[in-house]
Write a protein that holds these residues in place. Structure first.
Motif, PDB file in Angstrom:
ATOM      1  N   SER A 172      -2.204   8.893   7.262  1.00 17.59           N
ATOM      2  CA  SER A 172      -2.029   7.940   8.357  1.00 17.59           C
ATOM      3  C   SER A 172      -1.246   8.566   9.502  1.00 17.59           C
ATOM      4  O   SER A 172      -1.595   8.384  10.680  1.00 17.59           O
ATOM      5  N   ASP A 208       0.822  -1.205   0.000  1.00 17.41           N
ATOM      6  CA  ASP A 208       0.000   0.000   0.000  1.00 17.41           C
ATOM      7  C   ASP A 208       0.852   1.249   0.000  1.00 17.41           C
ATOM      8  O   ASP A 208       0.508   2.256  -0.603  1.00 17.41           O
ATOM      9  N   GLY A 233      -8.151   0.082   5.340  1.00 18.05           N
ATOM     10  CA  GLY A 233      -6.917   0.806   5.050  1.00 18.05           C
ATOM     11  C   GLY A 233      -6.503   1.714   6.194  1.00 18.05           C
ATOM     12  O   GLY A 233      -5.308   1.818   6.518  1.00 18.05           O
ATOM     13  N   LYS A 265      -1.486   9.190   1.168  1.00 21.18           N
ATOM     14  CA  LYS A 265      -2.029   8.174   2.070  1.00 21.18           C
ATOM     15  C   LYS A 265      -1.203   8.048   3.334  1.00 21.18           C
ATOM     16  O   LYS A 265      -1.741   7.967   4.444  1.00 21.18           O
ATOM     17  N   SER A 276      -5.173  -0.484   8.968  1.00 23.99           N
ATOM     18  CA  SER A 276      -3.855  -0.975   8.570  1.00 23.99           C
ATOM     19  C   SER A 276      -2.800   0.114   8.715  1.00 23.99           C
ATOM     20  O   SER A 276      -1.666  -0.154   9.140  1.00 23.99           O
ATOM     21  N   GLU A 324     -13.130  -1.179   2.421  1.00 28.81           N
ATOM     22  CA  GLU A 324     -11.739  -1.049   2.009  1.00 28.81           C
ATOM     23  C   GLU A 324     -11.093   0.174   2.656  1.00 28.81           C
ATOM     24  O   GLU A 324      -9.956   0.132   3.106  1.00 28.81           O
TER      25      GLU A 324
END
Length: 346
Positions: free
Chosen positions: A227, A62, A279, A223, A282, A275
């Motif tokens: 996070s 990812d 994500g 992304k 994760s 999803e």
């Protein structure tokens, strides 16, 4: 106390270089230790990937998606061409330097340029392409663990900057709500909720300035940035809970609920998908070690500040925490400008 009295009371103390310099050196030394730990993490991760190829690939799948080509152009950009020039060179590569083909008489030919009309244009394009090829060849010469180390360090820096921007919001809230009187206090009581939204927008702008102007974080995609900002929100909630229960301060209960609601809203919203939810979870699991590093690093720096008397509880624990983070950000800035990180990752 008016805003002017509040600033004059504490400004002299925090600008006393006889106390500020030792505190900064402690912040810098702690950051060096954190960088060493991150380099070890990158090395361990590289060894794990080498011994478990499929597992390592899945772990970083990812994170690598959508940015692998970016490393070819962005790594070591300060040493060679500027970003704009490299981007132009990449377009020239696509439009002009295509693969050769064989004609009917079996002679190898190269397609003529469609966007370069003069000999000078083609010469300039070749010069740019030569420099761009050199940059990309040196970038590809990096070991995977070196690229990962840069990513890990920039992820930690992003978390530090995001935490500082949120702490700025909290410090402003605390100062206006508890320490300022007069017309500002009456205005705050009338429009507190709207001003809090304005502070949130201000923190987003400050965060953008930190990771684009103060220290340009080139190796993180959107992304990973998201996070790390989510992890920083969890970190701020831990700080607020510590102040609430250790110092028995009830003033932060509303802020704790506010940030917990923001975190929950990150996972549960009107068009949430499985999803997207998976994500986000994760991302938290993958970046959890950075949270532990930040807790240990900031905890040590703040403990030293209170122990040495440089950080004051009288002006509010949250304000002192913000000041400690500002010193940590300055240490990150100096480490980045000395280019030590790139030397360590060669």
């Amino acid at each position: 106390m008016s805003a002017q009295d509040y600033v004059s009371t504490y400004a002299g103390h925090y600008f006393d270089f006889s106390e500020a310099v030792p505190f900064f050196l402690i912040s810098l030394a702690g950051l060096c230790v954190v960088i060493g730990i991150i380099l070890i993490m990158a090395r361990v991760r590289a060894e794990f990937d080498r011994s478990h190829p499929s597992g390592g690939q899945n772990f970083d799948a990812d994170e690598d998606k959508g940015i692998s080509a970016e490393y070819d152009l962005n790594i070591d950009s300060d040493y060679y061409a500027k970003d704009r020039e490299r981007a132009a060179a990449a377009k020239i590569d696509q439009d002009y330097y295509t693969e050769p083909y064989e004609d009917e008489d079996d002679t190898v030919k190269y397609p003529k340029p469609s966007n370069l009309t003069s000999r000078n244009d083609r010469a300039n394009a070749g010069s740019i392409r030569t420099r761009n090829t050199e940059t990309r060849s040196r970038s590809r010469g990096r070991a995977p663990q070196d690229i990962r180390a840069l990513r890990f360090m920039e992820s930690f820096f992003e978390m530090a900057f995001a935490s500082t921007s949120v702490l700025l919001l909290l410090a402003l809230y605390y100062i206006i709500n508890d320490r300022i009187s007069g017309p500002v206090a009456s205005l705050w009581r009338s429009y507190k909720d709207w001003m809090l939204i304005g502070f949130l927008l201000l923190s987003m702008i400050v965060n953008r300035i930190f990771d684009r102007v103060l220290v340009h974080l080139r190796n993180l995609d959107s992304k990973q940035r998201g996070s790390m900002r989510l992890i920083s929100s969890l970190y701020v909630v831990l700080i607020l809970m510590y102040i609430r229960f250790i110092y028995d301060d009830l003033n932060y209960e509303n802020l704790i609920i506010y940030f917990v609601t923001l975190i929950i809203g990150r996972f549960v919203y009107f068009d949430v998908t499985w999803e997207g939810f998976r994500g986000d979870i994760s991302g938290i699991a993958r970046n959890f070690p950075f949270l532990m590093l930040m807790v240990a690093y900031s905890g040590f720096v703040i403990w030293y500040g209170f122990h040495s008397g440089f950080l004051l509880k009288a002006n509010g624990v949250i304000v002192s925490t913000l000041i400690a983070h500002l010193f940590m950000d300055v240490a990150i800035f100096l480490i980045d400008k000395t280019r030590i990180l790139r030397l360590l990752c060669r």
